[in-house]
Structure formats: C-alpha cells, structure tokens
Design a protein around this motif. Structure first.
Motif, PDB file in Angstrom:
ATOM      1  N   HIS A 320       3.643   8.855   5.540  1.00  0.00           N
ATOM      2  CA  HIS A 320       5.086   8.618   5.534  1.00  0.00           C
ATOM      3  C   HIS A 320       5.720   9.392   4.379  1.00  0.00           C
ATOM      4  O   HIS A 320       5.022   9.967   3.534  1.00  0.00           O
ATOM      5  CB  HIS A 320       5.373   7.124   5.372  1.00  0.00           C
ATOM      6  CG  HIS A 320       4.761   6.274   6.450  1.00  0.00           C
ATOM      7  ND1 HIS A 320       5.182   6.297   7.753  1.00  0.00           N
ATOM      8  CD2 HIS A 320       3.732   5.378   6.401  1.00  0.00           C
ATOM      9  CE1 HIS A 320       4.458   5.443   8.470  1.00  0.00           C
ATOM     10  NE2 HIS A 320       3.572   4.883   7.680  1.00  0.00           N
ATOM     11  N   HIS A 321       7.069   9.383   4.313  1.00  0.00           N
ATOM     12  CA  HIS A 321       7.754  10.084   3.216  1.00  0.00           C
ATOM     13  C   HIS A 321       7.599   9.345   1.896  1.00  0.00           C
ATOM     14  O   HIS A 321       7.727   9.936   0.832  1.00  0.00           O
ATOM     15  CB  HIS A 321       9.241  10.257   3.547  1.00  0.00           C
ATOM     16  CG  HIS A 321       9.504  11.206   4.670  1.00  0.00           C
ATOM     17  ND1 HIS A 321       8.910  12.447   4.745  1.00  0.00           N
ATOM     18  CD2 HIS A 321      10.301  11.094   5.760  1.00  0.00           C
ATOM     19  CE1 HIS A 321       9.323  13.073   5.842  1.00  0.00           C
ATOM     20  NE2 HIS A 321      10.161  12.269   6.475  1.00  0.00           N
ATOM     21  N   SER A 323       9.581   7.365   0.361  1.00  0.00           N
ATOM     22  CA  SER A 323      10.777   7.232  -0.474  1.00  0.00           C
ATOM     23  C   SER A 323      11.050   5.762  -0.736  1.00  0.00           C
ATOM     24  O   SER A 323      10.510   4.871  -0.061  1.00  0.00           O
ATOM     25  CB  SER A 323      11.981   7.863   0.217  1.00  0.00           C
ATOM     26  OG  SER A 323      12.302   7.131   1.399  1.00  0.00           O
ATOM     27  N   GLU A 326      12.714   4.321   2.444  1.00  0.00           N
ATOM     28  CA  GLU A 326      11.746   4.107   3.518  1.00  0.00           C
ATOM     29  C   GLU A 326      10.831   2.939   3.175  1.00  0.00           C
ATOM     30  O   GLU A 326      10.500   2.114   4.037  1.00  0.00           O
ATOM     31  CB  GLU A 326      10.929   5.373   3.743  1.00  0.00           C
ATOM     32  CG  GLU A 326       9.978   5.284   4.932  1.00  0.00           C
ATOM     33  CD  GLU A 326       9.168   6.554   5.111  1.00  0.00           C
ATOM     34  OE1 GLU A 326       9.195   7.120   6.223  1.00  0.00           O
ATOM     35  OE2 GLU A 326       8.494   6.978   4.143  1.00  0.00           O
ATOM     36  N   PRO A 352       8.297  14.163  -4.470  1.00  0.00           N
ATOM     37  CA  PRO A 352       8.716  14.122  -3.061  1.00  0.00           C
ATOM     38  C   PRO A 352       8.297  15.393  -2.324  1.00  0.00           C
ATOM     39  O   PRO A 352       8.401  16.503  -2.855  1.00  0.00           O
ATOM     40  CB  PRO A 352      10.243  13.997  -3.158  1.00  0.00           C
ATOM     41  CG  PRO A 352      10.484  13.344  -4.482  1.00  0.00           C
ATOM     42  CD  PRO A 352       9.415  13.879  -5.385  1.00  0.00           C
ATOM     43  N   GLY A 353       7.796  15.207  -1.112  1.00  0.00           N
ATOM     44  CA  GLY A 353       7.365  16.326  -0.291  1.00  0.00           C
ATOM     45  C   GLY A 353       5.940  16.777  -0.530  1.00  0.00           C
ATOM     46  O   GLY A 353       5.406  17.590   0.229  1.00  0.00           O
ATOM     47  N   GLN A 355       3.346  14.449  -1.106  1.00  0.00           N
ATOM     48  CA  GLN A 355       2.462  13.274  -1.059  1.00  0.00           C
ATOM     49  C   GLN A 355       1.144  13.553  -0.339  1.00  0.00           C
ATOM     50  O   GLN A 355       0.120  12.913  -0.645  1.00  0.00           O
ATOM     51  CB  GLN A 355       3.177  12.068  -0.423  1.00  0.00           C
ATOM     52  CG  GLN A 355       3.685  12.273   0.976  1.00  0.00           C
ATOM     53  CD  GLN A 355       5.113  12.807   0.987  1.00  0.00           C
ATOM     54  OE1 GLN A 355       5.631  13.256  -0.041  1.00  0.00           O
ATOM     55  NE2 GLN A 355       5.762  12.746   2.134  1.00  0.00           N
ATOM     56  N   ARG A 371      10.291  10.534  -7.259  1.00  0.00           N
ATOM     57  CA  ARG A 371      10.052   9.685  -6.086  1.00  0.00           C
ATOM     58  C   ARG A 371      10.543   8.259  -6.343  1.00  0.00           C
ATOM     59  O   ARG A 371      11.118   7.631  -5.457  1.00  0.00           O
ATOM     60  CB  ARG A 371       8.548   9.682  -5.754  1.00  0.00           C
ATOM     61  CG  ARG A 371       8.181   8.843  -4.537  1.00  0.00           C
ATOM     62  CD  ARG A 371       6.690   8.938  -4.239  1.00  0.00           C
ATOM     63  NE  ARG A 371       6.295  10.292  -3.916  1.00  0.00           N
ATOM     64  CZ  ARG A 371       6.485  10.863  -2.734  1.00  0.00           C
ATOM     65  NH1 ARG A 371       7.072  10.186  -1.754  1.00  0.00           N
ATOM     66  NH2 ARG A 371       6.094  12.105  -2.508  1.00  0.00           N
TER      67      ARG A 371
END
Length: 711
Positions: A320-321, A323, A326, A352-353, A355, A371
């Motif tokens: 998953h992202h 965040s 989220e 972020p991006g 992970q 993050r």
C-alpha cells in the motif's frame, strides 16, 4: 481411550549396567549405561518398562547397531560417544513434570556431559546436553547429535505380515524447504538405506524441523521436533534385507554447520538446543495432540509469552502507499471487520514512494518524517480511539545500506567462509551487536508505545553460517552462538515488556522452530497466501505448532487473486486470524463482504477462541498430495464444542462431502450449525460419529464452516 491423569516418572536401576527408564503417559524410553557408553535401550508405546518380564528384558541388542549411542559428540576430532565414566544421576519431580540429569565424564577428552530429560505426562519428552570443558584450553565440537540411537528391531514373525521390506515404515515430513512452501506435509515410504531430512544448512530455511516415523505393521508412531533456528538434520537408518529376516531402525537428531560448529572456552559450559521426541500407539491425530500438549505445557510455557488469546491482527505494509490518510482509512475498515490490533509492516522507515525499497532502509528504526510528519503517535492514538491496539514491524538482525549502522559498523556484519562480508546480516554472536539490537528494540517499544512488536528476519539461509574467531584463536561457525544471543535477547525483552505481544516472522515461516518460539506469543508461518498452496500451509503448520500460535492471513499478499471469499477467511479461522483490507482507500466498501467478515470474526471471538488454546486438533486429510479437499477440525478437550473447516482444492469433483467429526462424545447430543446457509439441527453424538455431516460445496476453492456444540 479417555484422557487420563498425567503420569511421569524415571525408573532408575543401578548396577553394572545402570538402566534409566523414562515413562510419560504410555511412552517408555529406556537408556542403559553399558561398557562406558550411554546406549539406547528401546521404546514402548503401551506403558510397559522393557524389563516388565525381569528375566527376559526386551531391550535392543546394542551389538546390532554400529552406533547405538544415545548421543553423538565429537570434540577436537575425537568421538567421545564411548569411553565414558558414570558420575551421577539426579532426579526431581513435582506436580507438573519430572527432570533427570545423568552426569558422565569422558576418559578420552577433559569434558563432562550432563544428559537432561524432561517428562510432563504427555507422550513426548525433551532432551538436551550440557557440555563442560574441564581443560585449560578451548575445545572444538565438530559433530553433535543431541538424541540418537536405535528405535526398534523387528523379528521375522512381524515382518511376515509385510509384502516387502519397503512396506514396513513410512516417514512424514515437510517435503519442501523453499520460501512460500512451508507446511507441505507428505508421507514417504522408507526403503532400506539412510534417509536424511535437513534444513537451513545445505537446504533452505523454510522447512520446520519436524519428523514422523510410522510402523505400518504394528501401529507405532514416533514424532520429533528439533528446537533450533540453525542448521539441523534428521537421519533415519533402516537396515533390512529383501528376505525380510530381521530389521533394525535407528535415527539421529543432529545440529549441522561448518566444523567446528562450536568452540567451548576453558572451563566454560555449552548447553545444546533441545530435541523433543514422542511415541504413540495410534495415528497422526494422537501424535499431533500429544505433541501439542507437550509444547503447550513444557516448551512454549513462558508466562509473558502466553498465546491463549490471539487477538485479531490487522496490518498494512509496502503493498500500500502507507500514507497517514490511507492508514487511518484502513484502521476504520479494520474496525468494521472486527480487527483488534493495527500493525504497520515493512516500509515505515522509507520516504513516500520508496516503501517497496524497505530493505535498503532497514535498521534505521525511525519513522520517515515526510511519510509521518507527526510521527507514529498520530496513528497509534487513532488506532486506540477506534478500539484497536497498535503494532510495528522490525527486522533488527539486518541493516540496509541506507542505514547509518551499515557504514559506521561494517565489522558487525557476518563474514562467510570465503572471507566476504555479508551485505546486511548482523552477527549477533558479537556482544556489541547483541547489546545494540536489544537496546534498539527496547527503545522502539517504549518510544512508539507499542502494544505489539512484529519481528522479521529476512536473510538468505547461507548467511546463517558466518565464520570468525570468537576469542579463542580458532575460527568457528557462529550459527549456534548467534542463535543463543537471539534467544537470550528476546527472552530478556519479553520479561521486560510482559504486556507487549511479540509476533515472530522470518520472511514468512523461516524460523518457526520451538527454540525461537519460546519468547513469542505467536508466529507468522508463511508469506504465501494464494490458494491452493495457502491451504496446504495451514494444514501442515497446525501439525507442527498448536493452532493458537499459527498466524494465517485473510486478504493481502495476493490472497484475493484466486479462491472464494469464504475459503480465504475460513483458512484462517482455526488458527490466529490476521486481516488485510478488502477495499482500497477512497472506494466504497462492499457492505456484503464486510458483513460476512464481521460475522466470521464474531464466531471466532465468541465460539472458537475461548477453547482454541486448549483444543485438540484433528487433520482429517493430513497428506493433501492427492486430495480434493482439506478438512481440519478443532474441539474442546471436554468435547463440548468444536469447529470444522472444509475447503475444496483444485479440480474437486465432489459436491457433497461427508465429514465425520472426531472430537465428539457419542454419549452427548449436539447442535450443529452449517454456516454457509446458517442451517441448524440437533443430532445424537453416536449418529454424528457414524453418519457424519454432509457439506454441500459447489466448486473448487470454496468452503463450509461447521460448528457443533453439546446440548
């Protein structure tokens, strides 16, 4: 036969050939100190000491075996299985167990060996050795079988009932050692020769060290586990002739690695890992339940690591992202599903991006500020507000190249036999590394206010066996000392943080052995969640471990790509449920699916979990190799209630599958619930036992959940 009070005792007969008769339940295992060696005397599955006919003892003739010794130990290149002097025998007994110690002294090498045995009333015992170096120099151990020797000899009158010597014995074990293939149990015919089953050294690390040996003629079944996280080997030696004239069966439970596997300093003591050995006169259900009884009572019995109430864990990781927004949306979803813990998995240290690149950042052990601008406390508090506890993933034994420790302390990483430093694997046999790791985990637990610590271990199996001089001027394989430090660290932390749930993981099921599990509440048993293999994993790993200790995942990690929703969830319900999400952030949640999931988690909490930690387990289909269906059952010890999952495999041709419950009392009446249609009926236990329950399942990779309760 009904369960009886637990009987355990060691019957010691002194004399020129001292005998030690270990009795637990109906298991009898005997050893004889004879001519300077501790010799295996034999086993009985029906409670009879082997000299019940005093003038005609039924012990095995040691001269029929090249190595009849109860253990194998090689020090400085010299075998010291023999040339021993008997020093002492001590025996302690209380209401829970009895422990005995035989002390032996080598006349060849300056060491003493204490042979420890623990009995607890189950038909399984624990065995370990305590080896003390009595010299003023370091000694090298190059061979170590903790338990070995003869299992039995068969004469012609028994062998006449076999078509050939190839039909006498079967071996049951997990036949795949690769990632994502844990728990693939299969029976194999044992042919005359030496059969070796090993893991972690020379084989990958995803085979749990478990072995069953079945005598197909007489109904005996031995079963064993090696409680160790490094290299191990089972060797079963079957000596037979085609004319079926006498056979001899022996085995070894051995620790493996590069030699020397351990160096004992002057006047130091080495305590080996434990081997657990059992015997029943019966089938695999009897063996598994005796094994689970022993594990619960005498192995996984650390009060702080109690597994009696496995809370439903929910998590999100690099798929998953991750965040903040989220994460909060997923916490909301988990609360609807009936989740009880929210755990952030691998990726929380990454920007972020990035992970999915979590391996490179591993070892930083701080949340990425971009993050989580407000730190992890924001999500911890949000989870608590929604009624969920908060957990976090850590892999403390590995450091990525974007972690400061990687470059600041390269000497902390292990070195292989070619002199190459491993990329990320920390050598915990180095005291400074073990100290750093324990301090880091303590800081993480306290600073991030954890309710749960998820421990991972992502290394190649070849990295287990680093070589270094540990201070004696002798290069040695550090695998044992690494694992000793790991066990010590987690035991210390668990006692320091008794109310934190410790969840074990190692790339999935790479370290599920009983040695590792002592300080953990439960364990991940695989990272593979796709059907049909995920069904096989659940089936096998609930043999190796009591089901309340076995984590199984619903949704996530590819689980959703094949199979029915009901089968996915029911594959977890007779163990420890873990949940992932069923809807991405921003999408409307399928209320029909949520209703079924919440219905199922409510059944788990109210009906299954209250007896799960004491349950008897029945594998109706233990070997799924040629099966069309998996049937797994658990029942309360008093047979007052039980649950059965019926899950069809690929190419299932049967629509109506009759299930005959095993955990019922024929003198009781039961209410039975078929969960698919929520149909309920009442039936006498005798009829339930003889006629069974028809489970109507219309397709492959679908399921039924059957509940029964005495009325």
């Amino acid at each position: 036969m009904k369960d009886k009070t637990t009987f355990f005792d060691v019957y010691h007969q002194s004399g020129d050939e001292a005998v030690f008769s270990y009795r637990s339940g109906n298991l009898v295992y005997e050893e004889v100190f004879s001519d300077g060696a501790l010799i295996t005397g034999g086993y009985n599955a029906s409670s009879y000491p082997l000299n019940v006919l005093r003038n005609f003892p039924s012990r095995i003739n040691k001269k029929r075996y090249a190595e009849p010794f109860s253990f194998n130990l090689e020090v400085d290149g010299q075998s010291i299985d023999f040339g021993l002097e008997f020093i002492d025998f001590k025996y302690e007994k209380n209401e829970n167990n009895c422990k005995s110690v035989i002390t032996l002294k080598s006349t060849i090498t300056p060491i003493t060996i204490k042979v420890h045995t623990l009995l607890d009333g189950s038909q399984m015992f624990s065995r370990w050795l305590e080896i003390k170096n009595k010299s003023d120099k370091a000694l090298k151990i190059s061979r170590l079988s903790i338990l070995s020797g003869a299992l039995e000899s068969l004469d012609d009158d028994v062998l006449d009932n076999a078509k050939s010597v190839n039909d006498v014995y079967s071996l049951g074990y997990f036949c795949n050692d690769a990632w994502g293939n844990e728990g693939q149990f299969k029976w194999h015919a044992l042919t005359p020769d030496t059969k070796v089953i090993e893991g972690r050294f020379g084989r990958d690390r995803f085979r749990h060290p478990l072995l069953f040996i079945k005598n197909n003629l007489t109904g005996k079944m031995w079963f064993s586990q090696i409680g160790y996280s490094g290299g191990y080997r089972y060797a079963v030696d079957y000596h037979a002739r085609p004319d079926k004239c006498n056979t001899h069966l022996a085995f070894k439970a051995e620790i493996t690695g590069y030699s020397p596997i351990y160096v004992i300093g002057a006047n130091e003591t080495f305590t080996t890992p434990q081997v657990h050995m059992g015997l029943v006169h019966g089938g695999i259900d009897e063996a598994i339940n005796e094994m689970h009884s022993h594990i619960r009572k005498s192995v996984l019995n650390m009060p702080e690591a109690d597994g009696k109430e496995p809370l439903i864990n929910c998590g999100m990781g690099a798929e998953h992202h991750m965040s903040v927004e989220e994460s909060k949306a997923f916490i909301d979803q988990f609360a609807l599903m009936g989740g009880e813990i929210f755990t952030i998995d691998a990726g929380w240290e990454c920007p972020p991006g990035e992970q999915t690149e979590w391996g490179a950042y591993n070892g930083r052990n701080i949340p990425d500020k971009d993050r989580y601008p407000n730190g992890l406390k924001e999500l911890c508090d949000y989870a608590h507000q929604k009624g969920l506890k908060f957990g976090l993933w850590v892999d403390i034994e590995s450091v990525g190249d974007k972690c400061p420790v990687h470059t600041e302390h390269p000497q902390w990483r292990s070195v292989n036999v070619f002199g190459e430093r491993t990329h990320k694997f920390m050598d915990m046999s180095i005291p400074q590394v073990a100290e750093w790791a324990e301090n880091e985990l303590a800081r993480i637990i306290e600073e991030y206010e954890l309710d749960l610590l998820r421990v991972d271990h992502n290394v190649d199996f070849t990295e287990y066996f680093g070589i270094r001089d540990t201070g004696y001027g002798i290069p040695e394989c550090v695998c044992i000392k690494h694992n000793e430090a790991v066990y010590k660290m987690y035991e210390s932390l668990k006692k320091r943080f008794p109310h934190v749930i410790f969840e074990n993981c190692a790339g999935g099921g790479g370290r599920t052995d009983l040695g590792m599990m002592k300080s953990f509440n439960h364990t991940w048993v695989s990272d593979w969640q796709k059907m049909p293999r995920s069904i096989t994993i659940t089936n096998g790993m609930t043999m190796a471990l009591p089901p309340e200790r076995v984590d199984r995942l619903f949704a996530g990690m590819g689980c959703h790509t094949i199979g029915s929703l009901d089968a996915h969830l029911r594959n977890t319900m007779l163990g420890h449920i873990s949940l992932n999400v069923i809807s991405p952030e921003g999408a409307e949640i399928n209320t029909q699916a949520i209703e079924f999931i919440r219905h199922s988690t409510d059944i788990y909490k109210s009906f299954i979990r209250p007896f799960l930690a004491e349950c008897k387990t029945y594998h109706h289909t233990p070997d799924l190799t040629d099966s069309e269906v998996s049937i797994l059952e658990i029942s309360a010890p008093d047979k007052s209630r039980g649950a059965i999952t019926v899950i069809t495999l690929c190419n299932c041709k049967e629509n109506s599958i009759v299930v005959k419950p095993k955990g019922i009392d024929v003198s009781k009446n039961y209410k039975v619930i078929l969960d698919n249609d929520e149909q309920t009926f009442e039936i006498p236990g005798r009829q339930l036992k003889s006629h069974g329950i028809p489970a109507e399942i219309s397709s492959s990779l679908s399921s039924e959940l059957i509940l029964y309760e005495a009325i």
